[in-house]
Design a protein around this motif. Structure first.
Motif, PDB file in Angstrom:
ATOM      1  N   TRP A 186      -0.155   4.155   1.233  1.00 43.24           N
ATOM      2  CA  TRP A 186      -0.361   4.915   2.481  1.00 43.24           C
ATOM      3  C   TRP A 186       0.781   4.588   3.444  1.00 43.24           C
ATOM      4  O   TRP A 186       1.234   3.444   3.519  1.00 43.24           O
ATOM      5  CB  TRP A 186      -1.681   4.508   3.142  1.00 43.24           C
ATOM      6  N   CYS A 230      -0.205  -0.668   6.151  1.00 49.37           N
ATOM      7  CA  CYS A 230      -0.030  -0.085   7.486  1.00 49.37           C
ATOM      8  C   CYS A 230      -1.218   0.821   7.744  1.00 49.37           C
ATOM      9  O   CYS A 230      -1.411   1.818   7.045  1.00 49.37           O
ATOM     10  CB  CYS A 230       1.271   0.704   7.524  1.00 49.37           C
ATOM     11  N   VAL A 231      -2.022   0.450   8.721  1.00 46.50           N
ATOM     12  CA  VAL A 231      -3.189   1.260   9.074  1.00 46.50           C
ATOM     13  C   VAL A 231      -2.944   1.841  10.466  1.00 46.50           C
ATOM     14  O   VAL A 231      -2.623   1.110  11.402  1.00 46.50           O
ATOM     15  CB  VAL A 231      -4.492   0.424   9.073  1.00 46.50           C
ATOM     16  N   PRO A 240      -3.183   1.933  -3.886  1.00 47.28           N
ATOM     17  CA  PRO A 240      -3.332   3.197  -3.151  1.00 47.28           C
ATOM     18  C   PRO A 240      -3.343   3.019  -1.627  1.00 47.28           C
ATOM     19  O   PRO A 240      -2.646   3.724  -0.901  1.00 47.28           O
ATOM     20  CB  PRO A 240      -4.666   3.741  -3.667  1.00 47.28           C
ATOM     21  N   GLY A 241      -4.165   2.091  -1.125  1.00 43.96           N
ATOM     22  CA  GLY A 241      -4.244   1.933   0.321  1.00 43.96           C
ATOM     23  C   GLY A 241      -4.394   0.468   0.703  1.00 43.96           C
ATOM     24  O   GLY A 241      -4.568  -0.407  -0.162  1.00 43.96           O
ATOM     25  N   THR A 242      -4.349   0.220   2.000  1.00 41.91           N
ATOM     26  CA  THR A 242      -4.455  -1.150   2.507  1.00 41.91           C
ATOM     27  C   THR A 242      -5.759  -1.814   2.066  1.00 41.91           C
ATOM     28  O   THR A 242      -5.808  -3.014   1.804  1.00 41.91           O
ATOM     29  CB  THR A 242      -4.338  -1.122   4.046  1.00 41.91           C
ATOM     30  N   PHE A 243      -6.812  -1.018   1.986  1.00 38.19           N
ATOM     31  CA  PHE A 243      -8.113  -1.574   1.577  1.00 38.19           C
ATOM     32  C   PHE A 243      -8.024  -2.257   0.209  1.00 38.19           C
ATOM     33  O   PHE A 243      -8.721  -3.247  -0.054  1.00 38.19           O
ATOM     34  CB  PHE A 243      -9.157  -0.443   1.535  1.00 38.19           C
ATOM     35  N   GLU A 244      -7.174  -1.738  -0.676  1.00 36.51           N
ATOM     36  CA  GLU A 244      -7.065  -2.260  -2.053  1.00 36.51           C
ATOM     37  C   GLU A 244      -6.222  -3.535  -2.141  1.00 36.51           C
ATOM     38  O   GLU A 244      -6.116  -4.134  -3.224  1.00 36.51           O
ATOM     39  CB  GLU A 244      -6.481  -1.192  -2.991  1.00 36.51           C
ATOM     40  N   ALA A 268       0.838  -1.208   0.000  1.00 39.39           N
ATOM     41  CA  ALA A 268       0.000   0.000   0.000  1.00 39.39           C
ATOM     42  C   ALA A 268       0.870   1.254   0.000  1.00 39.39           C
ATOM     43  O   ALA A 268       1.940   1.289   0.604  1.00 39.39           O
ATOM     44  CB  ALA A 268      -0.911  -0.004   1.222  1.00 39.39           C
TER      45      ALA A 268
END
Ligand code: DLZ
Length: 166
Positions: free
Chosen positions: A29, A87-88, A61-65, A27
């Protein structure tokens, strides 16, 4: 309870990865964390015999993806496992909970759907310092641990018929 730093693994217990094809999805982020984890993962795979041409690194783009990317990789390529790095960090809203819940369940579903190891190298931290401590700091590098886990799981996948007791 004694806390073990899992990055202190015994090299002799890690299978040689020559001929293993591995995806690494990271990710964007919190890049100071995910870049260090991604490097730790790739370096560890190379140290254990995985050929450069057999490692595919993707950014999302982000952890969700991570879930979608892992599914795409396993659907469209011949890879043996995917290491998912994210990393959230807990913020002021409930976004943290939704992302952590979605990605942990999502990656589990992808692994079962494809019958392939999908490695959960996602840090879920209260503070940036906690994340940095686990991305090459005092608690090791969870990207390195993800790479070792991938090698062990691919070895299991390729040898399961010999390891079953019947
Ligand atoms: C939106 C969001 C927030 C608030 N926090 C993080 C985070 O700490 N770590 C991370 O990897 N991604 C975060 N994101 C972005 C989501 O993962 C996702 O990219 C967006 O919600 C778009 O689907």
């Amino acid at each position: 309870m004694k806390k073990t730093n899992l990055s202190d693994f015994d090299n002799k217990t890690v299978p040689n990865g020559k001929g293993y094809r591995i995806g690494v999805v990271a990710a964007e982020w919190n890049p100071e964390v995910t870049d260090a984890m991604c490097k730790g993962a790739v370096d560890t795979l190379r140290e254990h015999g995985v050929l450069k041409k057999d490692i595919t690194v993707l950014r999302v783009p982000g952890t969700f993806e991570l879930t979608t990317a892992a599914d795409l990789l396993l659907s469209r390529t011949q890879i043996d496992a995917v290491i998912c790095i994210g990393c959230v960090i807990q913020g002021e809203t409930r976004h943290f909970e939704f992302i952590c819940q979605a990605v942990s369940q999502g990656l589990t579903n992808v692994a079962v759907k494809h019958s392939r190891p999908v490695i959960f190298s996602v840090l879920t931290c209260d503070t940036m310092q906690q994340a940095l401590d686990r991305a090459g700091g005092r608690h090791g590098n969870k990207g390195v641990e993800g790479a070792v886990t991938a090698l062990k799981m691919i070895h299991l996948d390729r040898n399961i018929e010999y390891e079953l007791p019947f």
